[in-house]
Design a protein around this motif. Structure first.
Motif, PDB file in Angstrom:
ATOM      1  N   VAL A  82     -11.098  -7.757  14.355  1.00 23.69           N
ATOM      2  CA  VAL A  82     -10.086  -8.446  15.181  1.00 23.69           C
ATOM      3  C   VAL A  82      -9.235  -7.414  15.921  1.00 23.69           C
ATOM      4  CG1 VAL A  82      -9.873 -10.574  13.826  1.00 23.69           C
ATOM      5  CG2 VAL A  82      -8.440  -8.632  13.252  1.00 23.69           C
TER       6      VAL A  82
ATOM      7  N   THR B  54     -16.283  -8.408  10.293  1.00 23.50           N
ATOM      8  CA  THR B  54     -15.571  -9.148  11.329  1.00 23.50           C
ATOM      9  C   THR B  54     -14.465  -8.234  11.840  1.00 23.50           C
ATOM     10  OG1 THR B  54     -15.994 -11.209  10.128  1.00 23.50           O
ATOM     11  CG2 THR B  54     -14.279 -11.274  11.820  1.00 23.50           C
TER      12      THR B  54
ATOM     13  N   GLU C 246     -19.196  -9.166  14.214  1.00 21.52           N
ATOM     14  CA  GLU C 246     -18.637 -10.038  15.269  1.00 21.52           C
ATOM     15  C   GLU C 246     -17.193  -9.654  15.517  1.00 21.52           C
ATOM     16  OE1 GLU C 246     -17.668 -14.062  14.638  1.00 21.52           O
ATOM     17  OE2 GLU C 246     -17.043 -13.783  12.569  1.00 21.52           O
TER      18      GLU C 246
ATOM     19  N   ARG D  77     -13.357 -10.733  17.321  1.00 23.87           N
ATOM     20  CA  ARG D  77     -12.515 -11.844  17.791  1.00 23.87           C
ATOM     21  C   ARG D  77     -11.167 -11.319  18.239  1.00 23.87           C
ATOM     22  NH1 ARG D  77     -12.429 -16.294  12.995  1.00 23.87           N
ATOM     23  NH2 ARG D  77     -14.626 -16.272  12.402  1.00 23.87           N
TER      24      ARG D  77
END
Length: 243
Positions: free
Chosen positions: A87, A85, A111, A113
């Motif tokens: 960020v 993940t 992913e 974000r």
């Protein structure tokens, strides 16, 4: 407390807001400039930093200040985790990362974000490893960012931080300072139309507590077994710590 080094001196915006808008403005040329200005050596440094996690075999990794995702893509290749993940506070950088994820068919593995490194929107004890490549010196509040990274790590999880440091040896120190203070801003201005971004780079490195000062900060926050490993005569360093 000294004033934080910011990209745009005359703005009232916080460091966080300025860093976000700086990366938004240079996002399109960022990858090219990164490899060009480090003569491609940044790729070798990333591999070395990722190598610090080989023994740990982390399955879920959080990549803070993920930018355009280069570090995470490399980590996927080398460590083969279930998921990464990423960020970042810059939507411009994340748009490029998302495009690369799509091109490489990696949506199930990686992913991204929009998020703030000092207020990570994850539960405590979530990740096996947390990584940051060239991002911690952009934190508005370094202690807060490091403490939040520690919070989301699982007990026994490892943090790996790759960051520029200040070489101490002659003539590397002198060459590095010349390159960073004169060549880098000139190239940056030429290609990205935002010269502030590339003069901010040497200033932010100068203000950053590197080496033993950084591991001392990690210890203070609660990381265990902290280590600092200088690369290329101290041009950058890999810091590691365990929760």
């Amino acid at each position: 407390m000294s004033t934080p080094v910011t990209p745009y001196k005359n703005q009232q915006a916080t460091k966080k807001e300025q860093v976000a808008s700086m990366f938004n403005s240079i996002s399109k040329t960022y990858d090219f400039l990164n490899h060009f200005m480090s003569l491609g050596i940044d790729i070798i440094w990333r591999k070395k930093a990722i190598g610090e996690l080989k023994k740990n075999k982390p399955q879920h990794i959080l990549d803070v200040a993920t930018g355009t995702g280069d570090f995470a893509f490399e980590a996927l290749k080398i460590l083969k985790p279930e998921k990464i993940t990423g960020v970042d506070i810059s939507q411009g950088m994340l748009d490029i990362a998302a495009r690369k994820i799509k091109q490489r068919n990696l949506a199930d593995k990686f992913e991204v974000r929009l998020g703030d490194s000092e207020k990570l929107l994850f539960d405590s004890d979530t990740f096996d490893a947390v990584t940051v490549a060239y991002g911690v010196r952009n934190f508005e509040n370094l202690e807060k960012g490091l403490a939040d990274m520690l919070r989301v790590l699982k007990p026994g999880g490892k943090a790996v931080i790759l960051e520029f440091s200040k070489p101490k040896v002659f003539p590397v120190k002198q060459l590095y300072n010349f390159y960073f203070h004169y060549i880098t801003p000139a190239i940056g201005k030429l290609f990205s139309k935002d010269s502030n971004a590339y003069s901010y780079l040497p200033e932010s490195v100068q203000a950053f507590p590197d080496g033993k000062n950084f591991t001392a900060l990690m210890n203070k926050i609660g990381y265990r077994d902290t280590k600092s490993r200088p690369l290329a005569f101290g041009i950058c360093s890999i810091y590691t710590g365990i929760k």
